[in-house]
Enzyme design. Structure first.
Site, short mmCIF file in Angstrom:
data_model
loop_
_atom_site.label_atom_id
_atom_site.label_comp_id
_atom_site.label_asym_id
_atom_site.label_seq_id
_atom_site.Cartn_x
_atom_site.Cartn_y
_atom_site.Cartn_z
N ASN A 8 0.87 -1.17 0.00
CA ASN A 8 0.00 0.00 0.00
C ASN A 8 0.91 1.23 0.00
O ASN A 8 1.38 1.66 1.05
CB ASN A 8 -0.89 -0.06 1.25
CG ASN A 8 -1.81 1.12 1.38
OD1 ASN A 8 -1.76 2.05 0.59
ND2 ASN A 8 -2.64 1.09 2.40
N ARG A 87 -1.80 -1.52 -4.16
CA ARG A 87 -2.83 -0.49 -4.25
C ARG A 87 -2.40 0.49 -5.34
O ARG A 87 -1.28 1.02 -5.30
CB ARG A 87 -2.94 0.25 -2.92
CG ARG A 87 -3.82 1.47 -2.98
CD ARG A 87 -3.82 2.18 -1.64
NE ARG A 87 -4.47 3.46 -1.75
CZ ARG A 87 -4.15 4.53 -1.01
NH1 ARG A 87 -3.18 4.46 -0.12
NH2 ARG A 87 -4.81 5.65 -1.17
N HIS A 175 -10.01 6.12 -2.00
CA HIS A 175 -10.01 5.41 -0.71
C HIS A 175 -10.96 4.21 -0.72
O HIS A 175 -11.47 3.78 0.32
CB HIS A 175 -10.40 6.36 0.46
CG HIS A 175 -9.37 7.42 0.74
ND1 HIS A 175 -9.71 8.74 0.96
CD2 HIS A 175 -8.03 7.35 0.83
CE1 HIS A 175 -8.61 9.45 1.17
NE2 HIS A 175 -7.58 8.62 1.10
N LEU A 203 -10.36 9.66 7.53
CA LEU A 203 -9.60 10.87 7.87
C LEU A 203 -8.17 10.48 8.18
O LEU A 203 -7.84 10.05 9.29
CB LEU A 203 -10.25 11.58 9.07
CG LEU A 203 -11.75 11.88 8.97
CD1 LEU A 203 -12.26 12.54 10.25
CD2 LEU A 203 -12.04 12.77 7.75
N ARG A 235 -3.25 18.78 1.08
CA ARG A 235 -4.07 19.06 -0.12
C ARG A 235 -5.22 20.00 0.24
O ARG A 235 -5.78 19.92 1.33
CB ARG A 235 -4.66 17.76 -0.67
CG ARG A 235 -3.63 16.89 -1.37
CD ARG A 235 -4.20 15.55 -1.77
NE ARG A 235 -3.62 14.47 -0.99
CZ ARG A 235 -4.09 13.24 -0.92
NH1 ARG A 235 -5.17 12.90 -1.60
NH2 ARG A 235 -3.51 12.33 -0.18
N ARG A 279 -2.00 16.11 15.14
CA ARG A 279 -1.56 16.02 16.53
C ARG A 279 -0.76 17.25 16.93
O ARG A 279 -0.94 17.80 18.01
CB ARG A 279 -0.68 14.78 16.75
CG ARG A 279 -1.45 13.49 16.74
CD ARG A 279 -0.53 12.31 16.70
NE ARG A 279 0.14 12.20 15.39
CZ ARG A 279 0.81 11.14 14.97
NH1 ARG A 279 0.94 10.11 15.74
NH2 ARG A 279 1.34 11.11 13.77
N GLY A 322 -5.93 7.26 10.07
CA GLY A 322 -5.07 7.77 11.15
C GLY A 322 -5.75 8.73 12.11
O GLY A 322 -5.68 8.54 13.34
N ILE A 323 -6.43 9.74 11.59
CA ILE A 323 -7.08 10.71 12.47
C ILE A 323 -8.41 10.14 13.00
O ILE A 323 -8.71 10.22 14.19
CB ILE A 323 -7.33 12.04 11.71
CG1 ILE A 323 -6.00 12.64 11.25
CG2 ILE A 323 -8.11 13.03 12.57
CD1 ILE A 323 -6.15 13.81 10.28
N GLY A 324 -9.19 9.56 12.11
CA GLY A 324 -10.51 9.04 12.50
C GLY A 324 -10.42 7.94 13.55
O GLY A 324 -11.29 7.82 14.41
N ASN A 326 -7.81 7.54 15.72
CA ASN A 326 -6.97 7.85 16.89
C ASN A 326 -7.23 9.18 17.57
O ASN A 326 -6.60 9.47 18.57
CB ASN A 326 -5.49 7.82 16.47
CG ASN A 326 -5.07 6.45 15.98
OD1 ASN A 326 -5.22 5.47 16.69
ND2 ASN A 326 -4.59 6.38 14.76
N GLU A 373 -6.69 -1.82 4.54
CA GLU A 373 -6.57 -1.81 3.07
C GLU A 373 -5.71 -2.97 2.58
O GLU A 373 -5.97 -3.53 1.51
CB GLU A 373 -5.96 -0.47 2.61
CG GLU A 373 -6.87 0.73 2.83
CD GLU A 373 -6.14 2.05 2.78
OE1 GLU A 373 -5.20 2.23 3.59
OE2 GLU A 373 -6.47 2.89 1.94
P1 AMP Z 1 -3.04 7.68 7.48
O1 AMP Z 1 -2.91 8.47 6.22
O2 AMP Z 1 -4.34 6.97 7.65
O3 AMP Z 1 -1.86 6.79 7.78
O4 AMP Z 1 -3.05 8.77 8.66
C1 AMP Z 1 -1.93 9.58 8.92
C2 AMP Z 1 -2.34 10.75 9.78
O5 AMP Z 1 -3.02 10.28 10.96
C3 AMP Z 1 -1.15 11.57 10.30
O6 AMP Z 1 -0.87 12.61 9.43
C4 AMP Z 1 -1.63 12.08 11.63
O7 AMP Z 1 -2.08 13.41 11.46
C5 AMP Z 1 -2.84 11.24 12.00
N1 AMP Z 1 -2.66 10.53 13.26
C6 AMP Z 1 -1.96 9.40 13.50
N2 AMP Z 1 -2.03 9.08 14.81
C7 AMP Z 1 -2.80 10.01 15.39
C8 AMP Z 1 -3.25 10.25 16.74
N3 AMP Z 1 -2.92 9.44 17.74
N4 AMP Z 1 -4.04 11.33 16.95
C9 AMP Z 1 -4.38 12.14 15.94
N5 AMP Z 1 -3.99 11.98 14.67
C10 AMP Z 1 -3.22 10.93 14.40
#
Ligand code: AMP
Length: 389
Positions: A8, A87, A175, A203, A235, A279, A322-324, A326, A373
């Site tokens: 991925n 992917r 996505h 997110l 973006r 974060r 990542g955001i959604g 965590n 994914e």
């Molecule tokens: P992804 O593209 O799904 O891997 O997500 C990456 C993004 O997730 C990063 O840019 C962070 O901003 C966010 N992220 C990862 N861990 C956390 C966390 N514990 N709290 C808030 N945002 C997070």
């Protein structure tokens, strides 16, 4: 029982998963990621909660990363890798499901690069590098656009003269491997919500929403390219097309400068002037950081409501990526703006951040579901190659 490696490839990381496949089942045997950014480039293997199991320094050899990674993974597996799934972000008008990666397929996918300049080449480069190193290794490409292939034509049509649609300029949605993973998990966790009207919020560093009816995508915030829709890490998201004309005509930006501005220097990074990582922004005292978070939240909530309008109601809201997955604070801020639509969070469940997050009796059921994914990529590859029998 053969192993399948799923790659991925994103703009700043490569996530990977190795699976053993037999009789329709996929068993995860390793997952991890390569981190390319920062001084400590490294490869990590992780457990299911994302805890690091092993790590090793990584020498980035650019386009040759995939063969190195295959060797790194295979050295740690009990069974050899029989196939690799990738992917690939854009399948364009011609690919509505995963396909075996032939030279002709790769050529037609390369043509779509301007529609996904941060991602398309990175994904295809991995396939090509493995073809060069291991010409007999079966490879499959699975598309982020494919899950959205069942949209009504009215959903995907742009307001441009008709001839452009015949050239492939229409909305696609992205996505899709993530949305497929989440829809499948929701169907097990909460079948009655899954058969209703659901918005899933992916997110991460890229961000989009998908409207689902009975587990199938009916609309998405991303369109012809992964630049559309929500404000993202770097973006801009949806932008008045007149702004692009202005940037070109008045500010004199050429195509490469526009790509750089809109894909790499906008979004949370551009608005905060600080970071693309939410974060960092949530921890910061700066007004610009707060304003970036406010815009991210406002646009996400507004677009959930837009998709709920298309669905003519909302039964479920799912957070992922990542955001959604965590960030309880971002989920809380988005849900607070959606109270009028019947979204009521249980604060304690949201802080714990596992499973169902909505209050008892909330008209809209809210879930956090971890996306997978890599499992979807491996699933498509094993089915297509008949390795799952
Ligand atoms: P992804 O593209 O799904 O891997 O997500 C990456 C993004 O997730 C990063 O840019 C962070 O901003 C966010 N992220 C990862 N861990 C956390 C966390 N514990 N709290 C808030 N945002 C997070």
């Amino acid at each position: 029982m053969p192993s399948i490696l799923a790659l991925n490839t994103g703009s700043s990381t490569v996530k990977f998963g190795a699976f053993e496949t037999a009789r329709g089942a996929l068993t995860s045997v390793m997952r991890g990621r390569i981190e390319f950014h920062g001084p400590g480039r490294r490869v990590l293997s992780l457990d299911t909660d994302g805890v690091v199991l092993t790590e090793a320094p990584w020498v980035d050899r650019g386009r040759d990363t995939a063969p190195d990674l295959l060797r790194w993974v295979e050295a740690r597996l009990t069974r050899p890798v029989a196939a690799v799934g990738h992917r690939v972000v854009h399948g364009g008008p011609d690919f509505s499901q995963a396909v075996v990666a032939s030279e002709a397929v790769l050529d037609s996918l390369a043509v779509l690069t301007p529609l996904a300049p941060l991602h398309q080449q990175q994904g295809l480069a991995g396939v090509q590098a493995l073809r060069n190193a291991y010409p007999d290794l079966p490879q499959v490409v699975a598309f982020d656009t494919a899950f959205h292939g069942g949209h009504e034509p009215v959903v995907d049509r742009l307001g441009l003269p008709r001839g452009w649609e015949a050239k492939g300029l229409r909305r696609y949605g992205f996505h899709g491997l993530s949305y497929e993973s989440v829809a499948e998990q929701l169907a097990t966790l909460d079948p009655s919500t899954a058969t209703g009207r659901v918005v899933t919020a992916h997110l991460g560093s890229g961000a989009s929403l998908c409207a689902l009816r009975d587990g199938r995508s009916v609309d998405s915030t991303m369109g012809a390219t992964p630049l559309d829709g929500l404000v993202m890490g770097t973006r801009c998201g949806s932008l008045d097309p007149g702004v692009v004309l202005y940037l070109q005509q008045v500010a004199g930006l050429d195509a490469a400068e526009l790509v750089d501005l809109l894909y790499r220097r906008s979004g949370l990074l551009g608005i905060s002037g600080l970071s693309d990582d939410i974060r960092v922004l949530l921890e910061s005292d700066s007004l610009a950081a707060r304003e970036a978070v406010d815009l991210f939240v406002y646009r996400a909530a507004r677009e959930v409501a837009t998709l709920a309008g298309g669905l003519e109601g909302l039964d479920g809201l799912v957070f992922t990526a990542g955001i959604g997955e965590n960030s309880p604070r971002i989920r809380e801020k988005i849900c607070a703006r959606l109270a009028w639509l019947g979204v009521e969070l249980d604060p304690a469940a949201n802080s714990r951040g596992t499973g169902r997050l909505s209050a008892a009796g909330s008209p809209v059921t809210v879930w956090m579901i971890r996306t997978d994914e890599e499992r979807m990529i491996a699933r498509h590859a094993s089915r297509l190659l008949g390795l799952d029998r």
